[in-house]
Motif scaffolding. Sequence first.
Motif, mmCIF file in Angstrom:
data_model
loop_
_atom_site.group_PDB
_atom_site.id
_atom_site.type_symbol
_atom_site.label_atom_id
_atom_site.label_comp_id
_atom_site.label_asym_id
_atom_site.label_seq_id
_atom_site.Cartn_x
_atom_site.Cartn_y
_atom_site.Cartn_z
ATOM 1 N N ALA A 189 0.878 -1.120 0.085
ATOM 2 C CA ALA A 189 0.089 0.096 -0.124
ATOM 3 C C ALA A 189 0.834 1.279 -0.048
ATOM 4 C CB ALA A 189 -0.731 0.045 0.985
ATOM 5 N N ARG A 190 2.200 1.256 0.726
ATOM 6 C CA ARG A 190 2.690 2.471 0.801
ATOM 7 C C ARG A 190 3.728 2.565 -0.489
ATOM 8 N NH1 ARG A 190 5.506 0.649 6.526
ATOM 9 N NH2 ARG A 190 3.832 1.483 7.910
ATOM 10 N N ARG A 191 3.951 1.573 -1.275
ATOM 11 C CA ARG A 191 4.432 1.814 -2.575
ATOM 12 C C ARG A 191 3.499 2.193 -3.530
ATOM 13 N NH1 ARG A 191 7.070 -3.209 -5.078
ATOM 14 N NH2 ARG A 191 7.849 -1.399 -6.495
ATOM 15 N N VAL A 192 2.190 1.773 -3.399
ATOM 16 C CA VAL A 192 1.124 2.151 -4.698
ATOM 17 C C VAL A 192 0.839 3.507 -4.454
ATOM 18 C CG1 VAL A 192 -1.069 1.837 -5.183
ATOM 19 C CG2 VAL A 192 0.043 -0.192 -4.777
ATOM 20 N N ALA A 193 0.746 4.292 -3.286
ATOM 21 C CA ALA A 193 0.281 5.561 -3.135
ATOM 22 C C ALA A 193 1.012 6.055 -1.899
ATOM 23 C CB ALA A 193 -1.140 5.439 -2.995
ATOM 24 N N PRO A 194 2.417 6.415 -2.284
ATOM 25 C CA PRO A 194 3.220 7.294 -1.182
ATOM 26 C C PRO A 194 2.421 8.462 -0.774
ATOM 27 C CG PRO A 194 4.592 6.802 -3.265
ATOM 28 C CD PRO A 194 3.062 6.669 -3.582
ATOM 29 N N ARG A 195 2.735 8.788 0.477
ATOM 30 C CA ARG A 195 1.880 10.033 1.106
ATOM 31 C C ARG A 195 2.498 11.364 0.570
ATOM 32 N NH1 ARG A 195 1.856 8.360 7.584
ATOM 33 N NH2 ARG A 195 0.403 6.422 7.354
ATOM 34 N N PRO A 196 1.712 12.229 0.210
ATOM 35 C CA PRO A 196 0.278 12.123 0.850
ATOM 36 C C PRO A 196 -0.568 11.251 -0.285
ATOM 37 C CG PRO A 196 0.575 14.400 -0.115
ATOM 38 C CD PRO A 196 1.772 13.590 0.009
ATOM 39 N N ARG B 285 -3.778 11.166 -1.078
ATOM 40 C CA ARG B 285 -4.635 11.932 -1.963
ATOM 41 C C ARG B 285 -4.132 12.623 -3.200
ATOM 42 N NH1 ARG B 285 -3.067 15.230 2.617
ATOM 43 N NH2 ARG B 285 -5.190 14.708 3.363
ATOM 44 N N ASP B 286 -2.664 12.758 -3.244
ATOM 45 C CA ASP B 286 -2.150 13.326 -4.519
ATOM 46 C C ASP B 286 -1.871 12.143 -5.544
ATOM 47 O OD1 ASP B 286 -2.084 15.565 -3.358
ATOM 48 O OD2 ASP B 286 0.276 15.242 -2.694
ATOM 49 N N ALA C 171 -6.687 8.369 -8.817
ATOM 50 C CA ALA C 171 -8.070 7.844 -8.058
ATOM 51 C C ALA C 171 -7.862 6.306 -8.182
ATOM 52 C CB ALA C 171 -9.115 8.304 -8.831
ATOM 53 N N ALA C 172 -7.291 5.725 -9.246
ATOM 54 C CA ALA C 172 -7.099 4.266 -9.536
ATOM 55 C C ALA C 172 -6.051 3.718 -8.385
ATOM 56 C CB ALA C 172 -6.587 3.820 -10.681
ATOM 57 N N ARG C 173 -4.995 4.488 -8.517
ATOM 58 C CA ARG C 173 -3.933 4.111 -7.374
ATOM 59 C C ARG C 173 -4.453 4.249 -6.134
ATOM 60 N NH1 ARG C 173 1.850 4.258 -8.369
ATOM 61 N NH2 ARG C 173 2.130 3.649 -10.271
ATOM 62 N N GLN C 174 -5.454 5.038 -5.637
ATOM 63 C CA GLN C 174 -5.777 5.429 -4.190
ATOM 64 C C GLN C 174 -6.902 4.201 -3.964
ATOM 65 O OE1 GLN C 174 -7.190 9.475 -2.732
ATOM 66 N NE2 GLN C 174 -6.391 10.139 -4.668
ATOM 67 N N ALA D 166 -11.685 5.962 0.737
ATOM 68 C CA ALA D 166 -13.221 5.636 -0.054
ATOM 69 C C ALA D 166 -14.179 7.044 -0.218
ATOM 70 C CB ALA D 166 -13.986 4.487 0.658
ATOM 71 N N ALA D 167 -13.864 7.842 0.959
ATOM 72 C CA ALA D 167 -14.624 8.941 0.805
ATOM 73 C C ALA D 167 -14.330 10.112 -0.227
ATOM 74 C CB ALA D 167 -14.633 9.825 2.567
ATOM 75 N N ARG D 168 -13.019 9.874 -0.614
ATOM 76 C CA ARG D 168 -12.556 10.792 -1.650
ATOM 77 C C ARG D 168 -12.759 10.188 -3.119
ATOM 78 N NH1 ARG D 168 -8.114 11.054 1.569
ATOM 79 N NH2 ARG D 168 -6.930 9.721 0.384
ATOM 80 N N VAL D 169 -12.818 8.664 -3.202
ATOM 81 C CA VAL D 169 -12.525 8.281 -4.664
ATOM 82 C C VAL D 169 -13.965 7.806 -4.921
ATOM 83 C CG1 VAL D 169 -10.368 8.100 -4.640
ATOM 84 C CG2 VAL D 169 -11.558 6.101 -3.925
ATOM 85 N N GLY D 170 -14.871 7.491 -3.974
ATOM 86 C CA GLY D 170 -16.204 6.761 -4.035
ATOM 87 C C GLY D 170 -15.819 5.294 -4.543
#
Length: 394
Positions: A217-224, A226-227, A230-233, A267-271
Amino acid sequence: MGADDLPVGRRVARWRVRRRMSQQVFADRLGKSKSWVDKVERGVRTLDRYSVIQEIAEVLRVDPALLLGTRLPSSGRIAELDGVDGLRAALARYDHTAAVVPSAVLERHVAHAWLTYQHGHYAQVVRALPGLLDATSSRHATAPGGAAELLVQTYRITSAVLVKLGEADLGWLAADRAVAVAGDDPALAGTAAVAVGQALRALGRGRLALAVTVTAARRVAPRPVRDAPAARQALCGTLLLQAALAAAEHGDPRRADELIDLAAGIAARVGAGDDPHHGGFGPVAVELARMVVAIEVGDAGEAVHRHEQVVRREGWRLLPAEYRAAGLVDAARAYLQVGDLFGAGRVLIEADGIAPAEVRCRPVARTVIAELARGRPTVAGVARLATLVGLTPR
């Protein structure tokens, strides 16, 4: 009460005493607490996961069917009926010599395999996968870069259906192959890690599943987070839910709640929009994960409440049939834990109407059916299900 009418917990206690083990020694060999063993034996905690029953049976050196008080169809027989032997042979091949199929054609076949799996037609998927594995492997051998995603997705479908059928060891092998093909691509490695997490959880390796999925998960979407796209999130959220379930099964409810809260924020961001990674991620998936976590930590009342809330949500009906039926099987476990046999039977029969193979092929579902079939009074429809899956009283 006759020996054949004993609850599973009482059977466990009898065999433990017969093996001359104290509750503490038995708990140590299982990797559980003495309190957990005591609750199981007194019937306070229901044994509704077939993988746990298998572990207990192994420690007690008995057939799992002796603990269930039923004759379960052997995994080998199910494997034979559903063509798993052919899939095992395909995974054992390293020299794939199938004719090279154009990528566009393979894309359609892989998409169809996913759709078939999501509709819960597992026997059809298993029959199609050996040829698809050969074709995608041959394509990858000639064009590694362009065909990597197709091969990873094929291995992931293979792993998912094998885990469903109770072949977790073989499912882990397919998931591991997916990781090897994914290489350094974070998104591909993330999709492969979803399969690894599912297989490791089915094998009872919660700690390892937690580590693998959190790292991915950390590799897929490094922080932050939200940046990220959407598919990666969404993929990150799927991995976080797998990690949460692993944490709960490993006995770390606080960590499970933290991970689900992170997934809920995503989930709240990307639905629940596009699902290119086939994770079914969204707000409803988050709530279903909260339900399963509640089951794993022993709060069945909370799990029942969450189930009754989530099925009223608009997004529930939009989930794939496989996902909904799996959620209902989990809900049946929760109803069983609180002693509501009618509630458990009702949702199990509903699951059978949505995706029959999810109920009739999965070991965990057969375990719930076995418990319900032994209950009094008999729940309408459960006797028929028990007969269909080959469960007969001893």
